[in-house]
Design a protein around this motif. Structure first.
Motif, PDB file in Angstrom:
ATOM      1  N   TRP A  83       0.599 -10.775   6.168  1.00 57.96           N
ATOM      2  CA  TRP A  83      -0.448  -9.761   6.383  1.00 57.96           C
ATOM      3  C   TRP A  83      -1.272  -9.582   5.109  1.00 57.96           C
ATOM      4  O   TRP A  83      -2.502  -9.574   5.153  1.00 57.96           O
ATOM      5  CB  TRP A  83       0.221  -8.445   6.767  1.00 57.96           C
ATOM      6  CG  TRP A  83      -0.741  -7.318   7.062  1.00 57.96           C
ATOM      7  CD1 TRP A  83      -1.439  -6.574   6.161  1.00 57.96           C
ATOM      8  CD2 TRP A  83      -1.088  -6.823   8.341  1.00 57.96           C
ATOM      9  NE1 TRP A  83      -2.191  -5.635   6.778  1.00 57.96           N
ATOM     10  CE2 TRP A  83      -1.997  -5.756   8.143  1.00 57.96           C
ATOM     11  CE3 TRP A  83      -0.721  -7.150   9.632  1.00 57.96           C
ATOM     12  CZ2 TRP A  83      -2.540  -5.036   9.192  1.00 57.96           C
ATOM     13  CZ3 TRP A  83      -1.265  -6.420  10.674  1.00 57.96           C
ATOM     14  CH2 TRP A  83      -2.165  -5.382  10.451  1.00 57.96           C
ATOM     15  N   MET A  84      -0.598  -9.450   3.965  1.00 57.16           N
ATOM     16  CA  MET A  84      -1.318  -9.236   2.713  1.00 57.16           C
ATOM     17  C   MET A  84      -2.129 -10.465   2.317  1.00 57.16           C
ATOM     18  O   MET A  84      -3.269 -10.347   1.848  1.00 57.16           O
ATOM     19  CB  MET A  84      -0.333  -8.851   1.609  1.00 57.16           C
ATOM     20  CG  MET A  84       0.242  -7.453   1.800  1.00 57.16           C
ATOM     21  SD  MET A  84       1.312  -6.918   0.471  1.00 57.16           S
ATOM     22  CE  MET A  84       2.878  -7.550   1.008  1.00 57.16           C
ATOM     23  N   LEU A  85      -1.566 -11.660   2.517  1.00 58.92           N
ATOM     24  CA  LEU A  85      -2.303 -12.879   2.174  1.00 58.92           C
ATOM     25  C   LEU A  85      -3.535 -13.037   3.052  1.00 58.92           C
ATOM     26  O   LEU A  85      -4.622 -13.365   2.563  1.00 58.92           O
ATOM     27  CB  LEU A  85      -1.399 -14.103   2.303  1.00 58.92           C
ATOM     28  CG  LEU A  85      -0.340 -14.278   1.221  1.00 58.92           C
ATOM     29  CD1 LEU A  85       0.575 -15.443   1.563  1.00 58.92           C
ATOM     30  CD2 LEU A  85      -0.984 -14.478  -0.136  1.00 58.92           C
ATOM     31  N   VAL A  86      -3.363 -12.827   4.355  1.00 56.71           N
ATOM     32  CA  VAL A  86      -4.488 -12.980   5.276  1.00 56.71           C
ATOM     33  C   VAL A  86      -5.585 -11.977   4.934  1.00 56.71           C
ATOM     34  O   VAL A  86      -6.773 -12.325   4.909  1.00 56.71           O
ATOM     35  CB  VAL A  86      -4.021 -12.823   6.743  1.00 56.71           C
ATOM     36  CG1 VAL A  86      -5.192 -12.600   7.681  1.00 56.71           C
ATOM     37  CG2 VAL A  86      -3.205 -14.031   7.174  1.00 56.71           C
ATOM     38  N   ASN A  87      -5.203 -10.745   4.657  1.00 55.36           N
ATOM     39  CA  ASN A  87      -6.197  -9.708   4.397  1.00 55.36           C
ATOM     40  C   ASN A  87      -6.704  -9.698   2.966  1.00 55.36           C
ATOM     41  O   ASN A  87      -7.578  -8.908   2.635  1.00 55.36           O
ATOM     42  CB  ASN A  87      -5.620  -8.332   4.752  1.00 55.36           C
ATOM     43  CG  ASN A  87      -5.661  -8.092   6.231  1.00 55.36           C
ATOM     44  OD1 ASN A  87      -6.739  -7.976   6.809  1.00 55.36           O
ATOM     45  ND2 ASN A  87      -4.493  -8.056   6.857  1.00 55.36           N
ATOM     46  N   SER A  88      -6.172 -10.526   2.102  1.00 57.87           N
ATOM     47  CA  SER A  88      -6.641 -10.558   0.725  1.00 57.87           C
ATOM     48  C   SER A  88      -7.433 -11.825   0.433  1.00 57.87           C
ATOM     49  O   SER A  88      -8.537 -11.758  -0.073  1.00 57.87           O
ATOM     50  CB  SER A  88      -5.457 -10.478  -0.245  1.00 57.87           C
ATOM     51  OG  SER A  88      -4.783  -9.253  -0.074  1.00 57.87           O
ATOM     52  N   HIS A  89      -6.852 -12.980   0.734  1.00 60.58           N
ATOM     53  CA  HIS A  89      -7.450 -14.221   0.282  1.00 60.58           C
ATOM     54  C   HIS A  89      -7.934 -15.117   1.417  1.00 60.58           C
ATOM     55  O   HIS A  89      -9.003 -15.713   1.308  1.00 60.58           O
ATOM     56  CB  HIS A  89      -6.445 -15.002  -0.579  1.00 60.58           C
ATOM     57  CG  HIS A  89      -5.939 -14.208  -1.750  1.00 60.58           C
ATOM     58  ND1 HIS A  89      -6.746 -13.876  -2.814  1.00 60.58           N
ATOM     59  CD2 HIS A  89      -4.730 -13.671  -2.024  1.00 60.58           C
ATOM     60  CE1 HIS A  89      -6.047 -13.175  -3.690  1.00 60.58           C
ATOM     61  NE2 HIS A  89      -4.812 -13.036  -3.231  1.00 60.58           N
ATOM     62  N   GLY A 101      -8.092  -4.560   4.274  1.00 63.15           N
ATOM     63  CA  GLY A 101      -8.025  -4.950   2.872  1.00 63.15           C
ATOM     64  C   GLY A 101      -7.188  -3.985   2.043  1.00 63.15           C
ATOM     65  O   GLY A 101      -6.739  -2.941   2.518  1.00 63.15           O
ATOM     66  N   TYR A 102      -6.973  -4.407   0.819  1.00 68.97           N
ATOM     67  CA  TYR A 102      -6.201  -3.601  -0.119  1.00 68.97           C
ATOM     68  C   TYR A 102      -6.774  -2.202  -0.150  1.00 68.97           C
ATOM     69  O   TYR A 102      -7.994  -2.065  -0.192  1.00 68.97           O
ATOM     70  CB  TYR A 102      -6.247  -4.240  -1.516  1.00 68.97           C
ATOM     71  CG  TYR A 102      -5.434  -3.496  -2.533  1.00 68.97           C
ATOM     72  CD1 TYR A 102      -4.072  -3.682  -2.587  1.00 68.97           C
ATOM     73  CD2 TYR A 102      -6.032  -2.598  -3.410  1.00 68.97           C
ATOM     74  CE1 TYR A 102      -3.317  -2.996  -3.520  1.00 68.97           C
ATOM     75  CE2 TYR A 102      -5.288  -1.911  -4.339  1.00 68.97           C
ATOM     76  CZ  TYR A 102      -3.926  -2.107  -4.386  1.00 68.97           C
ATOM     77  OH  TYR A 102      -3.181  -1.431  -5.292  1.00 68.97           O
ATOM     78  N   PRO A 103      -6.014  -1.174  -0.063  1.00 66.91           N
ATOM     79  CA  PRO A 103      -4.582  -0.902  -0.165  1.00 66.91           C
ATOM     80  C   PRO A 103      -3.839  -0.951   1.172  1.00 66.91           C
ATOM     81  O   PRO A 103      -2.810  -0.297   1.312  1.00 66.91           O
ATOM     82  CB  PRO A 103      -4.507   0.483  -0.786  1.00 66.91           C
ATOM     83  CG  PRO A 103      -5.694   1.202  -0.251  1.00 66.91           C
ATOM     84  CD  PRO A 103      -6.737   0.130  -0.104  1.00 66.91           C
ATOM     85  N   TYR A 104      -4.318  -1.707   2.122  1.00 69.35           N
ATOM     86  CA  TYR A 104      -3.621  -1.967   3.397  1.00 69.35           C
ATOM     87  C   TYR A 104      -3.248  -0.677   4.128  1.00 69.35           C
ATOM     88  O   TYR A 104      -2.109  -0.442   4.487  1.00 69.35           O
ATOM     89  CB  TYR A 104      -2.370  -2.832   3.179  1.00 69.35           C
ATOM     90  CG  TYR A 104      -2.622  -4.028   2.309  1.00 69.35           C
ATOM     91  CD1 TYR A 104      -3.435  -5.071   2.749  1.00 69.35           C
ATOM     92  CD2 TYR A 104      -2.061  -4.116   1.040  1.00 69.35           C
ATOM     93  CE1 TYR A 104      -3.672  -6.169   1.949  1.00 69.35           C
ATOM     94  CE2 TYR A 104      -2.285  -5.208   0.232  1.00 69.35           C
ATOM     95  CZ  TYR A 104      -3.104  -6.233   0.689  1.00 69.35           C
ATOM     96  OH  TYR A 104      -3.345  -7.311  -0.105  1.00 69.35           O
ATOM     97  N   ILE A 105      -4.230   0.131   4.407  1.00 68.64           N
ATOM     98  CA  ILE A 105      -3.996   1.429   5.052  1.00 68.64           C
ATOM     99  C   ILE A 105      -3.460   1.252   6.471  1.00 68.64           C
ATOM    100  O   ILE A 105      -2.545   1.960   6.892  1.00 68.64           O
ATOM    101  CB  ILE A 105      -5.296   2.263   5.047  1.00 68.64           C
ATOM    102  CG1 ILE A 105      -5.653   2.609   3.602  1.00 68.64           C
ATOM    103  CG2 ILE A 105      -5.139   3.530   5.878  1.00 68.64           C
ATOM    104  CD1 ILE A 105      -6.991   3.262   3.423  1.00 68.64           C
ATOM    105  N   PHE A 106      -4.010   0.290   7.236  1.00 64.89           N
ATOM    106  CA  PHE A 106      -3.530   0.069   8.605  1.00 64.89           C
ATOM    107  C   PHE A 106      -2.072  -0.416   8.586  1.00 64.89           C
ATOM    108  O   PHE A 106      -1.263   0.005   9.415  1.00 64.89           O
ATOM    109  CB  PHE A 106      -4.435  -0.933   9.333  1.00 64.89           C
ATOM    110  CG  PHE A 106      -4.096  -1.111  10.771  1.00 64.89           C
ATOM    111  CD1 PHE A 106      -4.144  -0.038  11.658  1.00 64.89           C
ATOM    112  CD2 PHE A 106      -3.727  -2.348  11.266  1.00 64.89           C
ATOM    113  CE1 PHE A 106      -3.827  -0.203  12.991  1.00 64.89           C
ATOM    114  CE2 PHE A 106      -3.404  -2.516  12.594  1.00 64.89           C
ATOM    115  CZ  PHE A 106      -3.464  -1.442  13.468  1.00 64.89           C
TER     116      PHE A 106
END
Length: 177
Positions: A83-89, A101-106
Motif C-alpha cells: 500500500w505504501m509503495l503503490v501510494n508513494s512511488h 498519499g503520505y501520511p496515508y490517512i485512508f
C-alpha cells in the motif's frame, strides 16, 4: 467366587466419602450416580463446548485463529508495505496522483476499523475459550474423583477378599485338627 452387592449412590457416599449423599456437591453426586450405575464419564470438554457453540462462536474462533497467527501478521505487513509503495512511488512513476498519499490517512482509517472489529471478536473467542477451560476443569475433576472413588472401592474389595480368604483358611485349618 463371592460377589459384592451393588451399592446405591447413597450407600457409596457413606461408604467411600463418609458423608450423606445430600451433603455432597452436584459433581460428586453425579460421579456417585455413575459409579452406582456402572456407566462411563460422558463426552470430553471439547465435545461439550462444540455442541453448545453457535455460529457466531465458531466464527469468532476462526477469526481469532487467523488474526492471531504469524501468517496473518506477515501477510498484513506485506499488504501495508505494498500500500505504501503503490501510494508513494509506483503511481507517481506513471504520472498518476496517489489515491492515499503520505501520511496515508485512508490506510489509518482502515486499520482503525479493522482493530475496532477484530478486538471484540477475539475477546469473544477468549471468553469462549474460558468457558471451554471451565468445562474441562469440571470434567477433569469428575474424572479424578471417580478414579479416587474406584480405587477406594477396589481397595475395599481386596480387603474383603483377603478377609474372606483368611476366614476360609482358618476354617480349613480348624477342620484339619
Amino acid at each position: 467366587m463371592m460377589q459384592l452387592p451393588r451399592r446405591t449412590p447413597e450407600q457409596l457416599a457413606e461408604e467411600l466419602l463418609g458423608r450423606k449423599f445430600s451433603e455432597l456437591e452436584q459433581e460428586e453426586q453425579n460421579v456417585l450416580r455413575r459409579i452406582a450405575a456402572g456407566t462411563l464419564i460422558g463426552p470430553d470438554a471439547d465435545e461439550i463446548a462444540a455442541t453448545h457453540a453457535s455460529r457466531g462462536d465458531r466464527l469468532a474462533d476462526r477469526v481469532a485463529s487467523v488474526g492471531g497467527s504469524w501468517g496473518f501478521i506477515i501477510a498484513f505487513g506485506l499488504v501495508l508495505i505494498a500500500w505504501m509503495l503503490v501510494n508513494s512511488h509506483v503511481l507517481e512513476a506513471f504520472g498518476l496522483h496517489p489515491f492515499d498519499g503520505y501520511p496515508y490517512i485512508f490506510l489509518n482509517l482502515i486499520l482503525s476499523m479493522l482493530a475496532a472489529i477484530q478486538a471484540p471478536v477475539i475477546m469473544m473467542s477468549q471468553n469462549r475459550q474460558a468457558d471451554k477451560d471451565r468445562i474441562a476443569a469440571r470434567h477433569d475433576y469428575e474424572v479424578n474423583l471417580r478414579t479416587q472413588l474406584e480405587i477406594l472401592r477396589l481397595h475395599r474389595r481386596f480387603d474383603h477378599l483377603i478377609e474372606y480368604l483368611e476366614a476360609r483358611r482358618a476354617s480349613e485349618a480348624g477342620e484339619e485338627y
